[in-house]
Enzyme design. Structure first.
Site, short mmCIF file in Angstrom:
data_model
loop_
_atom_site.label_atom_id
_atom_site.label_comp_id
_atom_site.label_asym_id
_atom_site.label_seq_id
_atom_site.Cartn_x
_atom_site.Cartn_y
_atom_site.Cartn_z
CE LYS A 1 3.48 0.04 4.79
NZ LYS A 1 2.74 0.37 3.57
NE ARG B 1 4.39 -7.91 9.81
CZ ARG B 1 3.27 -7.30 9.40
NH1 ARG B 1 2.12 -7.62 9.95
NH2 ARG B 1 3.33 -6.38 8.48
CD GLU C 1 -2.51 1.52 2.57
OE1 GLU C 1 -2.10 0.96 3.60
OE2 GLU C 1 -3.45 2.34 2.56
#
Length: 562
Positions: A270, A260, A35
């Site tokens: 983020k 992850r 994104e």
RNA sequence: UGGGGUAUAGUGUAACGGUAGCACAACUGACUCUGGAUCAGUUUGUCUAGGUUCGAAUCCUAGUACCCCAGCCA
């Protein structure tokens, strides 16, 4: 068990099984779907290496697709930086550059299709009401009072949502699945929300935007992705993606989830990285202390080191935390072979060689990289007045310390043996300000013809020839290995390392004067340093410490203190 | 608490019913004009309890611990 073939991680096992069974006709197609709402970090690097690396390994294609379904958070700046970072890491998406926003028209058509099938409806519940009717972990949700609207009414309302007849947030389009499902994602999830926001690509064309869940799976389907690799938290979403694909009757990619990357002494979300930037705890997304790709790049990391690191951490479904030391080691391993050596003194202590003629200077030969004979040699100017590292002198040397001390002899790297004859101190503070030494002219180049050995070799720089430069000594951004583990009422910001950056005036060998921005060196006995790509000017470099060298002495000293 | 996942040395990761291996870390020692690098070696492990089997990290049963999910974020 001994096995000549290297073992495959579970994702490559699945792919090889699929290739054997002919599931996708032997085709392998992946994608990296960020994104554009922030800069890429080292966790993304793992995904990039996995997705692009898999395509490379199986002669397939890996697309770069921006999942840009939320115009409130997304910006062109991020789109640009992401492309730069992926390329810098060494990967190529070829023709495969896409945006979920490219599919907005198709997605809209598919939504209409689901409405016509009676599988989606327009809901007038507010966000709060929707939350209240969603149920809890143990209690099923309640059906929306708008759930049973007619197909005609839904079609009309949805059309008017698109046409901008209703205010933001007034209605949503929802999939009609099962409000009692134990999986929240199937409790009539929202497909579209009304949002008047300017989109970085589609401008003001739309006032309704697809949710990620409604866009993602179909985007993969449109691109005919064979193996849709994503992180563990989307495992719960897979049944929803499968439901959409099946109701639509379109090509079904296979989603595979992996864990992850987590690293010690940093944060990876983020939201938190954005907070560090926004509130100026760091100098920007590419601050060398940031775990972003651009931060590591500026710090002096190489794409090769990052790729080697990603390879080394492996791929699995276990969510662990990798020690930052692994990353540092990957860099050292590469730079040891590649980086030319240089002499630099960062905390200077003046040395006067009493028996060296005043005004004299000479040039000595130094090896550029002992690990790489092809790297050649260079000249180092030597003179009567030098700087050495303060740490390399002890007036009262502890045992095992074999550097300089009163009466002791050491070797100056590539130069001469020197012996400390006296110590000059500041009369008020008692601080050592200068060392008086003698040198042995017979030891020129660093070897004694009489065969006598010296235990220590230290680095130095000639004062009249030295290049004074700003050097930035970076350390971990956080002083706790798990900065997010904080007691109630505390924040990860409380674990910021106040000493993560120390700026120092260093004295460098003059050969470094024209170091190209971004070029990397090993400052002998100190660490690897990189000429800052932004702040270095020709003739006036600024250096960032990428990583220190392994320091056995520091370890010994630490142990002695205990 | 419902659902979805995951457990192998300090940290990661292999093994696919047949000697628990590798990397990083740690520790010894050798070597060295970087206390770097290199080389040799050592320590440390199958979540627990039962079961199947000649044989279990692997299969079965029951537990335990940790991660994710109640955004109109992704």
């Amino acid at each position: 068990m001994t096995n000549d073939t290297p073992s495959l991680h579970f994702i490559h096992q699945i792919i090889e099984d699929d290739n054997r069974s002919g599931k996708h006709g032997g085709r392998v197609s992946t994608r990296f779907p960020p994104e554009p709402n922030g800069y890429l970090h080292i966790g993304h690097a793992k995904s990039i290496c996995l997705n692009f690396g898999t395509a490379l390994k199986y002669a397939g294609q890996c697309n770069l697709r921006f999942d840009d379904t939320n115009p409130c958070k997304e910006e062109q700046e991020y789109v640009d930086s992401i492309q730069e970072d992926v390329r810098w890491l060494g990967f190529d998406w070829g023709e495969g550059l896409y945006f979920a926003s490219d599919y907005f028209d198709q997605l809209y058509e598919w939504a209409v299709q689901l409405i016509k099938k009676g599988k989606a409806y327009v809901c007038d519940l507010t966000a709060d009401e929707m939350r209240d009717t969603r149920g809890t972990l143990t209690k099923p949700g309640k059906n929306s009072p708008y759930r049973d609207r007619s197909v005609e009414e839904n079609l009309d309302l949805f059309e008017r949502m698109k046409a901008g007849e209703f205010p933001d947030g007034a209605r949503t389009l929802r999939a009609k699945i099962d409000m009692a499902s134990p999986n929240f994602n199937l409790r009539d999830p929202v497909m579209y929300r009304i949002l008047r926001a300017h989109h970085h690509r589609t401008g003001d064309k739309w006032c309704i935007y697809a949710t990620y869940d409604w866009a993602h799976g179909q985007s993969d389907s449109i691109e005919r992705i064979t193996h849709s690799i994503c992180t563990l938290e989307f495992e719960n979403h897979r049944p929803l993606y499968d439901w959409y694909i099946q109701e639509l009757g379109i090509y079904a990619p296979q989603q595979i989830e992996f864990a992850r990357l987590n690293l010690t002494y940093t944060v990876m979300s983020k939201r938190k990285l954005l907070e560090l930037v926004r509130d100026k705890h760091v100098a920007g997304w590419d601050d060398p202390r940031m775990p972003t790709i651009s931060g590591f790049r500026r710090r002096g990391y190489t794409p090769e080191a990052i790729r080697a690191f990603c390879e080394r951490v492996g791929v699995s479904k276990y969510s662990g935390v990798i020690d930052m030391a692994w990353l540092e080691d990957a860099l050292r391993e590469e730079l040891n072979k590649r980086a030319p050596r240089a002499l630099a003194v960062l905390r200077p202590l003046k040395v006067v060689i009493e028996n060296y003629p005043e005004g004299k200077s000479e040039e000595l030969d130094a090896v550029n990289n002992p690990e790489d004979p092809g790297a050649g040699t260079r000249k180092l100017p030597f003179s009567r007045e030098l700087y050495i590292e303060r740490d390399d002198f002890r007036e009262d040397p502890p045992k095992q310390f074999f550097r300089l001390a009163p009466g002791r002899e050491v070797r100056l790297r590539w130069a001469y043996f020197i012996k400390c004859t006296s110590v000059v101190k500041d009369s008020k503070t008692g601080e050592v300000t200068e060392l008086r030494c003698t040198y042995d002219p017979a030891t020129k180049g660093g070897n004694a013809p009489d065969g006598r050995k010296v235990k220590g070799t230290i680095h130095w720089v000639s004062i009249p020839h030295a290049l004074e430069a700003e050097v930035r000594l970076y350390d971990h951004l956080f002083n706790q290995p798990y900065p997010e583990d904080v007691p109630e009422g505390k924040s990860f910001l409380d674990n910021l390392n106040p000493k993560s950056l120390e700026v120092v005036r260093g004295f460098l060998e003059p050969n470094l004067k024209n170091a190209a921005p971004g070029s990397r060196y090993q400052f002998e006995r100190l660490g690897y340093f990189c000429a800052d790509s932004k702040d270095s000017q020709t003739g006036k470099p600024v250096f960032n410490r990428s990583v220190t060298l392994a320091d056995t002495w520091a370890k010994i000293e630490k142990k002695e203190k205990k």
